[in-house]
Design a protein around this motif. Sequence first.
Motif, mmCIF file in Angstrom:
data_model
loop_
_atom_site.group_PDB
_atom_site.id
_atom_site.type_symbol
_atom_site.label_atom_id
_atom_site.label_comp_id
_atom_site.label_asym_id
_atom_site.label_seq_id
_atom_site.Cartn_x
_atom_site.Cartn_y
_atom_site.Cartn_z
ATOM 1 N N UNK A 47 0.855 -1.182 0.000
ATOM 2 C CA UNK A 47 0.000 0.000 0.000
ATOM 3 C C UNK A 47 0.890 1.232 0.000
ATOM 4 N N UNK A 48 0.808 2.039 -1.055
ATOM 5 C CA UNK A 48 1.692 3.201 -1.128
ATOM 6 C C UNK A 48 1.310 4.294 -0.134
ATOM 7 N N UNK A 49 0.214 4.096 0.588
ATOM 8 C CA UNK A 49 -0.141 5.042 1.642
ATOM 9 C C UNK A 49 0.569 4.714 2.954
ATOM 10 N N UNK A 50 1.209 3.533 3.027
ATOM 11 C CA UNK A 50 1.967 3.151 4.216
ATOM 12 C C UNK A 50 3.397 3.641 4.091
ATOM 13 N N UNK A 51 3.910 4.284 5.131
ATOM 14 C CA UNK A 51 5.282 4.783 5.101
ATOM 15 C C UNK A 51 6.298 3.650 5.123
ATOM 16 N N UNK A 52 5.959 2.576 5.853
ATOM 17 C CA UNK A 52 6.858 1.424 5.953
ATOM 18 C C UNK A 52 6.126 0.174 5.472
ATOM 19 N N UNK A 53 6.835 -0.639 4.711
ATOM 20 C CA UNK A 53 6.231 -1.844 4.142
ATOM 21 C C UNK A 53 6.632 -3.065 4.976
ATOM 22 N N UNK A 54 5.998 -3.191 6.155
ATOM 23 C CA UNK A 54 6.326 -4.303 7.038
ATOM 24 C C UNK A 54 6.010 -5.649 6.392
ATOM 25 N N UNK A 55 4.987 -5.681 5.554
ATOM 26 C CA UNK A 55 4.618 -6.941 4.903
ATOM 27 C C UNK A 55 5.760 -7.474 4.055
ATOM 28 N N UNK A 56 6.473 -6.590 3.391
ATOM 29 C CA UNK A 56 7.568 -7.021 2.526
ATOM 30 C C UNK A 56 8.710 -7.611 3.344
ATOM 31 N N UNK A 57 9.033 -6.993 4.476
ATOM 32 C CA UNK A 57 10.088 -7.533 5.339
ATOM 33 C C UNK A 57 9.753 -8.951 5.776
ATOM 34 N N UNK A 58 8.493 -9.151 6.213
ATOM 35 C CA UNK A 58 8.098 -10.478 6.669
ATOM 36 C C UNK A 58 8.068 -11.467 5.497
ATOM 37 N N UNK A 59 7.586 -11.016 4.347
ATOM 38 C CA UNK A 59 7.464 -11.887 3.186
ATOM 39 C C UNK A 59 8.829 -12.346 2.693
ATOM 40 N N UNK A 60 9.798 -11.461 2.661
ATOM 41 C CA UNK A 60 11.147 -11.838 2.213
ATOM 42 C C UNK A 60 11.739 -12.895 3.138
ATOM 43 N N UNK A 61 11.519 -12.733 4.439
ATOM 44 C CA UNK A 61 12.040 -13.720 5.391
ATOM 45 C C UNK A 61 11.335 -15.071 5.218
ATOM 46 N N UNK A 62 10.012 -15.046 5.112
ATOM 47 C CA UNK A 62 9.270 -16.289 4.938
ATOM 48 C C UNK A 62 9.625 -16.969 3.613
ATOM 49 N N UNK A 63 9.713 -16.190 2.553
ATOM 50 C CA UNK A 63 10.026 -16.762 1.245
ATOM 51 C C UNK A 63 11.395 -17.419 1.241
ATOM 52 N N UNK A 64 12.346 -16.787 1.888
ATOM 53 C CA UNK A 64 13.686 -17.371 1.969
ATOM 54 C C UNK A 64 13.673 -18.669 2.769
ATOM 55 N N UNK A 65 12.942 -18.670 3.887
ATOM 56 C CA UNK A 65 12.891 -19.861 4.742
ATOM 57 C C UNK A 65 12.117 -20.999 4.095
ATOM 58 N N UNK A 66 11.069 -20.670 3.335
ATOM 59 C CA UNK A 66 10.194 -21.683 2.746
ATOM 60 C C UNK A 66 10.527 -21.995 1.288
ATOM 61 N N UNK A 67 11.547 -21.314 0.754
ATOM 62 C CA UNK A 67 11.927 -21.493 -0.656
ATOM 63 C C UNK A 67 10.749 -21.164 -1.576
ATOM 64 N N UNK A 68 10.050 -20.096 -1.246
ATOM 65 C CA UNK A 68 8.882 -19.679 -2.023
ATOM 66 C C UNK A 68 9.241 -18.481 -2.897
ATOM 67 N N UNK A 69 8.415 -18.235 -3.903
ATOM 68 C CA UNK A 69 8.590 -17.037 -4.709
ATOM 69 C C UNK A 69 7.565 -15.988 -4.290
ATOM 70 N N UNK A 70 7.867 -14.742 -4.612
ATOM 71 C CA UNK A 70 7.018 -13.627 -4.219
ATOM 72 C C UNK A 70 6.470 -12.898 -5.436
ATOM 73 N N UNK A 71 5.243 -12.452 -5.290
ATOM 74 C CA UNK A 71 4.671 -11.486 -6.225
ATOM 75 C C UNK A 71 4.287 -10.262 -5.421
ATOM 76 N N UNK A 72 4.839 -9.112 -5.779
ATOM 77 C CA UNK A 72 4.504 -7.863 -5.122
ATOM 78 C C UNK A 72 3.406 -7.188 -5.925
#
Length: 305
Positions: free
Chosen positions: A12-37
């Motif tokens: 959401x470009x109305x959010x100053x910080x993209x906490x979802x992306x930080x969590x998603x990158x960590x989960x994707x790395x741990x689970x060997x998953x790919x991301x779509x932003x």
Amino acid sequence: MLDINHILVVLDNEHLKQHALDRALWLASALKADLTLLTATYEAYCDDQSSIDADTRLRIKEALINKSTAWIESFVEDTDVKVRTEVHWQKHLHDAVIESMRDQEYDLVIKGTHEHSLMDRIFTHTDWNLLRHCPAPVLLVKNNKPWQHNRVLASIDATSGDEGHILINDNILSYAEHLADHFDTDLHLANAYPLVSVAFAMVPEVTAPDDVQKYILEQHQEACADWANKFNINDDHVHIDEGDADDVIARFAKSLQADLVVVGTVGREGLAGVLLGNTAELLVDKVDCDVLVIKPDDGVKPDAD
């Protein structure tokens, strides 16, 4: 391994910080998953009904999409995770998510969240629409703090005997168990039961049966023991208390320092949803940790291995 291979991250470009992306990158790395932003952009004056000529509308629309594309692609740099991006021409982010999921199946949707006002609830905020209508589990991220206490708390309605609640309880605990196993964390079970004396106090002409509260507690203890046994949860990891579910689960989450609460929703619609809310929606604003919301159709897929 938990079969989460494709993760959709809603930015959401109305959010100053993209906490979802930080969590998603960590989960994707741990689970060997790919991301779509994914993000969305929209301006009403680019609609066909606008008084602006068609060529100008098209150029404005292209400029807005290009701007959003540049913004979202700026998050892709310097990561080993496979990432792709999508920009949708949609007024509402939740509509963009639904549109994306018509073409691609995602195992998990992640979005940042914040405290919601009454106005958010009345006008059905993006988060609530995702919780009620997204055809995949939704993880709402409160902050960018790492999961560090090694505790996953699963909230269920233990004594409900109807087929829908039994299914959603099973889904909640299945997801929580898979996550706890994969990240080697403790799995806790939480359950709330009603304070019946309050209900009887509202109708003083009716006398409460002796030991009715004790009877209700014993019912919940027995039902929780059955669920705990099915999912190999230790007895000292089962937590039961009286009160409204959102208040009880929030207390347990705080006292346990849970990293994640897994809760279900049946997506109450209409005026009841506005006035009463759903436990999942109320809980999001009462905890400091991430909340994973499961619906009856969000069954756990077979393991990848």
